[in-house]
Design an enzyme around this catalytic site. Structure first.
Site, PDB file in Angstrom:
ATOM      1  N   HIS A  92       0.830  -1.221   0.000  1.00 39.01           N
ATOM      2  CA  HIS A  92       0.000   0.000   0.000  1.00 39.01           C
ATOM      3  C   HIS A  92       0.856   1.261   0.000  1.00 39.01           C
ATOM      4  O   HIS A  92       0.565   2.231   0.696  1.00 39.01           O
ATOM      5  CB  HIS A  92      -0.951  -0.003   1.192  1.00 39.01           C
ATOM      6  CG  HIS A  92      -2.092  -0.964   1.047  1.00 39.01           C
ATOM      7  ND1 HIS A  92      -3.088  -0.813   0.096  1.00 39.01           N
ATOM      8  CD2 HIS A  92      -2.384  -2.104   1.722  1.00 39.01           C
ATOM      9  CE1 HIS A  92      -3.941  -1.816   0.201  1.00 39.01           C
ATOM     10  NE2 HIS A  92      -3.544  -2.614   1.170  1.00 39.01           N
ATOM     11  N   ASP A 148       0.688  -4.830   5.368  1.00 41.54           N
ATOM     12  CA  ASP A 148      -0.379  -5.724   4.924  1.00 41.54           C
ATOM     13  C   ASP A 148      -0.426  -5.759   3.401  1.00 41.54           C
ATOM     14  O   ASP A 148       0.054  -4.847   2.722  1.00 41.54           O
ATOM     15  CB  ASP A 148      -1.739  -5.267   5.460  1.00 41.54           C
ATOM     16  CG  ASP A 148      -2.096  -3.847   5.041  1.00 41.54           C
ATOM     17  OD1 ASP A 148      -1.206  -2.980   5.118  1.00 41.54           O
ATOM     18  OD2 ASP A 148      -3.257  -3.593   4.649  1.00 41.54           O
ATOM     19  N   GLU A 149      -0.983  -6.838   2.881  1.00 40.79           N
ATOM     20  CA  GLU A 149      -1.269  -6.964   1.450  1.00 40.79           C
ATOM     21  C   GLU A 149      -0.093  -6.529   0.575  1.00 40.79           C
ATOM     22  O   GLU A 149      -0.211  -5.642  -0.270  1.00 40.79           O
ATOM     23  CB  GLU A 149      -2.548  -6.178   1.103  1.00 40.79           C
ATOM     24  CG  GLU A 149      -3.760  -6.719   1.865  1.00 40.79           C
ATOM     25  CD  GLU A 149      -5.053  -5.968   1.608  1.00 40.79           C
ATOM     26  OE1 GLU A 149      -6.132  -6.594   1.707  1.00 40.79           O
ATOM     27  OE2 GLU A 149      -4.991  -4.760   1.329  1.00 40.79           O
ATOM     28  N   VAL A 150       1.027  -7.167   0.809  1.00 45.63           N
ATOM     29  CA  VAL A 150       2.249  -6.840   0.053  1.00 45.63           C
ATOM     30  C   VAL A 150       2.187  -7.600  -1.272  1.00 45.63           C
ATOM     31  O   VAL A 150       2.844  -8.631  -1.464  1.00 45.63           O
ATOM     32  CB  VAL A 150       3.516  -7.187   0.857  1.00 45.63           C
ATOM     33  CG1 VAL A 150       4.763  -6.660   0.142  1.00 45.63           C
ATOM     34  CG2 VAL A 150       3.440  -6.592   2.256  1.00 45.63           C
TER      35      VAL A 150
END
Length: 486
Positions: A92, A148-150
């Site tokens: 992100h 998060d959400e790499v």
């Protein structure tokens, strides 16, 4: 106040990457947060932080000034809300990596979401971001570093080469970067503990996670926003983290921004169920097994997505969820407490709060947004697709060819003008209310996404009607012209 809740810390998440509130609005809403049962804030600044020097280009057009950051922290302190700042440092990262000056630090060239962990400059970049944020948060005990959400980790050229080496994996790569960032935080402020979202840790083998040393550096935040959250699986995950050496864990629920990227008003019942499940998770473990809970209120799914529920629209959901956490359930007394604090006559669990309800800061925004989201598009659709005069005598075929029986103008035009006037008045009221709470770019975006498409369809109909209703001028007679010649 929190004697019956397993969550001694209850933080409201402010996601500032979309529709960041003006400080004046925060000054009104913080006392309500406290009254509802919150005792902390997780502030995700993104591009609203006043980065300076080589990072100045990260600032949004209406980014807070350093003095406004200090005022926000002062207001939080007055209301006994402990502030935890959040800085994304891995995934992100769109608000950073979208800029040409930092594009070379992307994990995958075309995509600005993930930082390349192999570049020394990458760690220097996030280190500089962290330094500036900490400088304006001298009293913070925790710093949330995201992670998060790499997405696409391991797909970059440098990562592909690295992964060809024996015993290397994307999990190891992820842990290495987390460890480097957390070490950077603690070198800067030894008393501070970094928090990380836990999704990149969930599926890692226990031995790898335990051996990485990350458990001595960070505290994971287990996030799940589902109404049917699997309690047993979450308890097993907590046990795994404890076996890996993490001394403290956090939970993260959602009060808005988790049920659709363009959602306008939160479905309160969904969010209450999510919190009921989290209470069951916490209740199945020893007291204080979770340090606290973060009630997330996402404002965009990512930096490039549309706005979801505005903060004022999420207040009734937040209120209900906080009271549920405090009381261990949402019974009649909890509902009455919420209605009293918000000035709402009847908090509906199945439907959005009805028009005109509420006396809390921003309640007029909620009422008007609810009207728009429930009725604007449907009322225009009903006219354009359900009105017999329009579908029968002024279809797209007729409109393209400018054909209409003249009497039909009298049947269509007054109805369309009345509907346009009705909505134009309401939208003017909404725009004025939004301008008090939000900056011009957020007001423009919300109206352009949620209002203008329907109003433009109405205006186009009226424009087409005006063109066919105005007869063309009569042709000039050559004989008459000739007679008028001298």
């Amino acid at each position: 106040m929190s004697g019956s809740t397993p969550f001694k810390m209850r933080l409201v998440h402010l996601d500032l990457k979309g529709a960041p509130p003006k400080v004046s609005y925060l000054s009104e809403i913080f006392p309500l947060f406290r009254a509802l049962g919150a005792n902390g804030l997780l502030i995700e600044y993104e591009d609203m932080f006043p980065y300076d020097g080589s990072l100045r280009l990260l600032r949004a057009k209406y980014a807070y000034s350093p003095s406004e950051i200090k005022e926000i922290l002062h207001l939080a302190g007055l209301n006994e809300l402990e502030v935890i700042p959040l800085v994304q440092t891995f995934g992100h990262m769109e608000f950073v990596l979208k800029h040409a000056a930092f594009a070379h630090l992307r994990e995958v060239g075309p995509f600005p979401c993930t930082l390349n962990p192999h570049e020394a400059e990458s760690l220097a970049l996030v280190g500089a971001m962290i330094d500036q944020v900490l400088e304006l948060h001298p009293g913070a005990r925790w710093l949330h570093v995201g992670c998060d959400e790499v997405y696409y980790l391991g797909e970059g050229e440098a990562s592909r080469r690295w992964l060809q080496q024996e015993q290397n994996s994307t999990g190891k790569l992820c842990l290495s970067h987390m460890r480097a960032v957390a070490s950077r935080v603690q070198a800067r402020r030894p008393s501070m503990t970094p928090l990380v979202w836990d999704d990149m840790l969930r599926d890692l083998p226990e031995d790898q996670l335990a051996a990485s040393g990350v458990s001595q550096l960070v505290e994971p935040v287990l996030w799940d926003y589902a109404a049917d959250l699997d309690v047993h699986s979450k308890v097993l995950l907590m046990q795994k983290y404890w076996r890996c050496g993490f001394p403290r864990l956090w939970a993260a629920s959602a009060f808005k921004g988790a049920t659709g990227p363009s959602q306008a008003v939160p479905p309160i019942k969904h969010h209450l169920r999510n919190h009921v499940q989290w209470l069951q998770v916490a209740g199945s473990r020893p007291t204080d097994s979770l340090q606290g809970i973060i009630l997330t209120g996402w404002q965009r799914y990512d930096h490039f997505s549309v706005l979801c529920e505005l903060l004022p629209a999420g207040v009734p959901s937040l209120a209900a969820c906080l009271q549920l956490l405090l009381r261990g359930g949402f019974d009649g007394d909890a509902k009455a407490k919420v209605e009293n604090l918000l000035g709402i006559s009847n908090l509906e669990m199945m439907d959005p709060v009805r028009e005109g309800a509420g006396s809390f800061p921003g309640s007029n925004i909620l009422a008007l947004v609810t009207q728009v989201s429930l009725h604007l598009r449907s009322s225009v659709d009903a006219l354009l697709e359900g009105n017999t005069y329009i579908t029968g005598w002024f279809s797209p075929y007729h409109r393209r060819r400018k054909l209409i029986h003249p009497v039909m103008v009298q049947h269509i035009q007054p109805t369309a003008l009345s509907l346009l006037a009705q909505w134009s008045t309401l939208v003017q009221e909404l725009e004025a209310a939004l301008q008090l709470a939000f900056y011009p770019d957020a007001v423009e975006e919300w109206l352009e996404e949620n209002v203008h498409p329907s109003l433009q369809r109405l205006q186009a109909l009226l424009q087409d009607l005006s063109e066919v209703a105005t007869p063309p001028p009569p042709p000039t007679s050559p004989g008459r012209d000739a007679a008028q010649d001298p």
